[in-house]
Design an enzyme around this catalytic site. Sequence first.
Site, PDB file in Angstrom:
ATOM      1  N   VAL A 190       8.950  11.429   5.366  1.00  0.00           N
ATOM      2  CA  VAL A 190       8.256  12.153   4.297  1.00  0.00           C
ATOM      3  C   VAL A 190       6.888  12.560   4.825  1.00  0.00           C
ATOM      4  O   VAL A 190       6.181  11.755   5.438  1.00  0.00           O
ATOM      5  CB  VAL A 190       8.113  11.276   3.039  1.00  0.00           C
ATOM      6  CG1 VAL A 190       7.353  12.021   1.941  1.00  0.00           C
ATOM      7  CG2 VAL A 190       9.494  10.844   2.542  1.00  0.00           C
TER       8      VAL A 190
ATOM      9  N   GLY B 274      12.813   3.821   6.747  1.00  0.00           N
ATOM     10  CA  GLY B 274      12.409   5.181   7.058  1.00  0.00           C
ATOM     11  C   GLY B 274      12.703   5.563   8.495  1.00  0.00           C
ATOM     12  O   GLY B 274      12.579   4.743   9.407  1.00  0.00           O
TER      13      GLY B 274
ATOM     14  N   SER C 138       1.799   7.729   5.998  1.00  0.00           N
ATOM     15  CA  SER C 138       1.650   6.382   6.529  1.00  0.00           C
ATOM     16  C   SER C 138       0.498   5.700   5.818  1.00  0.00           C
ATOM     17  O   SER C 138      -0.497   6.352   5.457  1.00  0.00           O
ATOM     18  CB  SER C 138       1.369   6.417   8.039  1.00  0.00           C
ATOM     19  OG  SER C 138       1.001   5.142   8.518  1.00  0.00           O
TER      20      SER C 138
ATOM     21  N   LYS D  15      10.911   7.514  10.199  1.00  0.00           N
ATOM     22  CA  LYS D  15       9.660   7.651  10.970  1.00  0.00           C
ATOM     23  C   LYS D  15       9.530   6.518  11.983  1.00  0.00           C
ATOM     24  O   LYS D  15       9.115   6.725  13.111  1.00  0.00           O
ATOM     25  CB  LYS D  15       8.447   7.663  10.035  1.00  0.00           C
ATOM     26  CG  LYS D  15       7.120   7.805  10.777  1.00  0.00           C
ATOM     27  CD  LYS D  15       5.966   8.002   9.824  1.00  0.00           C
ATOM     28  CE  LYS D  15       5.570   6.715   9.153  1.00  0.00           C
ATOM     29  NZ  LYS D  15       4.848   5.793  10.096  1.00  0.00           N
TER      30      LYS D  15
ATOM     31  N   GLY E 117       6.278   8.159   0.874  1.00  0.00           N
ATOM     32  CA  GLY E 117       7.336   7.815   1.815  1.00  0.00           C
ATOM     33  C   GLY E 117       8.108   6.589   1.373  1.00  0.00           C
ATOM     34  O   GLY E 117       9.349   6.572   1.382  1.00  0.00           O
ATOM     35  N   HIS E 118       7.382   5.547   0.942  1.00  0.00           N
ATOM     36  CA  HIS E 118       8.055   4.348   0.433  1.00  0.00           C
ATOM     37  C   HIS E 118       8.874   4.664  -0.814  1.00  0.00           C
ATOM     38  O   HIS E 118       9.991   4.171  -0.985  1.00  0.00           O
ATOM     39  CB  HIS E 118       7.025   3.269   0.080  1.00  0.00           C
ATOM     40  CG  HIS E 118       6.213   2.779   1.231  1.00  0.00           C
ATOM     41  ND1 HIS E 118       4.884   3.092   1.389  1.00  0.00           N
ATOM     42  CD2 HIS E 118       6.540   1.989   2.282  1.00  0.00           C
ATOM     43  CE1 HIS E 118       4.417   2.515   2.478  1.00  0.00           C
ATOM     44  NE2 HIS E 118       5.397   1.842   3.049  1.00  0.00           N
TER      45      HIS E 118
ATOM     46  N   TYR F 228       0.854  -1.191   0.000  1.00  0.00           N
ATOM     47  CA  TYR F 228       0.000   0.000   0.000  1.00  0.00           C
ATOM     48  C   TYR F 228       0.892   1.245   0.000  1.00  0.00           C
ATOM     49  O   TYR F 228       0.848   2.074   0.908  1.00  0.00           O
ATOM     50  CB  TYR F 228      -0.968   0.006   1.172  1.00  0.00           C
ATOM     51  CG  TYR F 228      -2.249   0.747   0.831  1.00  0.00           C
ATOM     52  CD1 TYR F 228      -3.198   0.156  -0.005  1.00  0.00           C
ATOM     53  CD2 TYR F 228      -2.494   2.011   1.310  1.00  0.00           C
ATOM     54  CE1 TYR F 228      -4.356   0.829  -0.342  1.00  0.00           C
ATOM     55  CE2 TYR F 228      -3.653   2.694   0.969  1.00  0.00           C
ATOM     56  CZ  TYR F 228      -4.581   2.102   0.147  1.00  0.00           C
ATOM     57  OH  TYR F 228      -5.729   2.777  -0.196  1.00  0.00           O
TER      58      TYR F 228
ATOM     59  N   GLN G  94       4.456  -9.636  13.250  1.00  0.00           N
ATOM     60  CA  GLN G  94       4.675  -8.367  13.954  1.00  0.00           C
ATOM     61  C   GLN G  94       3.378  -7.703  14.384  1.00  0.00           C
ATOM     62  O   GLN G  94       3.385  -6.594  14.918  1.00  0.00           O
ATOM     63  CB  GLN G  94       5.516  -7.418  13.108  1.00  0.00           C
ATOM     64  CG  GLN G  94       4.857  -6.877  11.852  1.00  0.00           C
ATOM     65  CD  GLN G  94       5.847  -6.148  10.961  1.00  0.00           C
ATOM     66  OE1 GLN G  94       6.747  -6.739  10.372  1.00  0.00           O
ATOM     67  NE2 GLN G  94       5.697  -4.833  10.871  1.00  0.00           N
TER      68      GLN G  94
ATOM     69  N   HIS H 265       3.127   4.600  -0.612  1.00  0.00           N
ATOM     70  CA  HIS H 265       2.902   6.041  -0.706  1.00  0.00           C
ATOM     71  C   HIS H 265       4.240   6.715  -0.961  1.00  0.00           C
ATOM     72  O   HIS H 265       5.277   6.048  -1.128  1.00  0.00           O
ATOM     73  CB  HIS H 265       2.217   6.574   0.553  1.00  0.00           C
ATOM     74  CG  HIS H 265       2.909   6.195   1.825  1.00  0.00           C
ATOM     75  ND1 HIS H 265       4.161   6.655   2.176  1.00  0.00           N
ATOM     76  CD2 HIS H 265       2.521   5.380   2.849  1.00  0.00           C
ATOM     77  CE1 HIS H 265       4.507   6.168   3.347  1.00  0.00           C
ATOM     78  NE2 HIS H 265       3.538   5.379   3.772  1.00  0.00           N
TER      79      HIS H 265
END
Length: 283
Positions: free
Chosen positions: A176, A147, A185, A149, A36-37, A32, A61, A34
Amino acid sequence: MIICRTKAEMRETVRNWKAERATVGLVPTMGYLHEGHLGLVRMARGTVDRTVASIFVNPTQFGVNEDLDTYPRDEARDLELLEREGVGAVFLPGVEEMYRPGEPAYVEVPELSGILQGALRPGHFRGVSTVVTKLFNIVTPDLAVFGEKDYQQLTLIRQMVRDLDMPLEILGHPTVREPDGLAKSSRNVRLKPDHRQEAVALNEALDKAEAMAKTRPWISDLELAVRSRLENSRSATIESIDIRDADTLEEVSGNVDRRVVILLAVRYDAVLLIDQRVVAPEL
């Protein structure tokens, strides 16, 4: 772009690249995708000859009552985005391909697995370190990009690689953000419209803390300032506010006299948002 759904296919692809003396980078994702990826992908592509992106929603996880079943997925869109970015191969295994039945072996970094987000989500980081180790063993990359984040995750993986003498480099990519400052996210799409508007409080709290840190305040005052801004977001439930040493994640006290990282976990209904900022005093 090569699509590999089995470990054997992935290993053969990388083996062929390395026979040509190509360097290989890995960008692990749960899909999925975005912006950021895609920033991670671009960092990898700018550093190595061939880039692999993995897409795997890792069940180990996720804890009880977490969002595994509702985690957003869109394979066709993800593949289109990755091909547009010039990714060389995508690793798309199923759960049965990654984990054998029963109780498989696992990898854990005890020093970092049970603190902070690890305390809120028992077993989460054991799942992360195990699946990342498996991906490293399957893809055998020269470097991998994660990342910032997910700061605790990045710190944990760096320590795991160092402690286990894994022969690759770990790069961290800056967070990002959306135009209004919210960290990108995959979970953002699940926010209600009013919660989405309120969620800018995380970035605003971090902006306030970054400016405040320059004057060397007490750690307790810095935390109070962050909490005050978040509490103004009426729908927010603050799960945690932690201020730690930016390199080791050790607890800090007294004045801000070094680089520290502020780690936030804030829930809007069932959607847990995390964010972070490394801040430092003016020297």
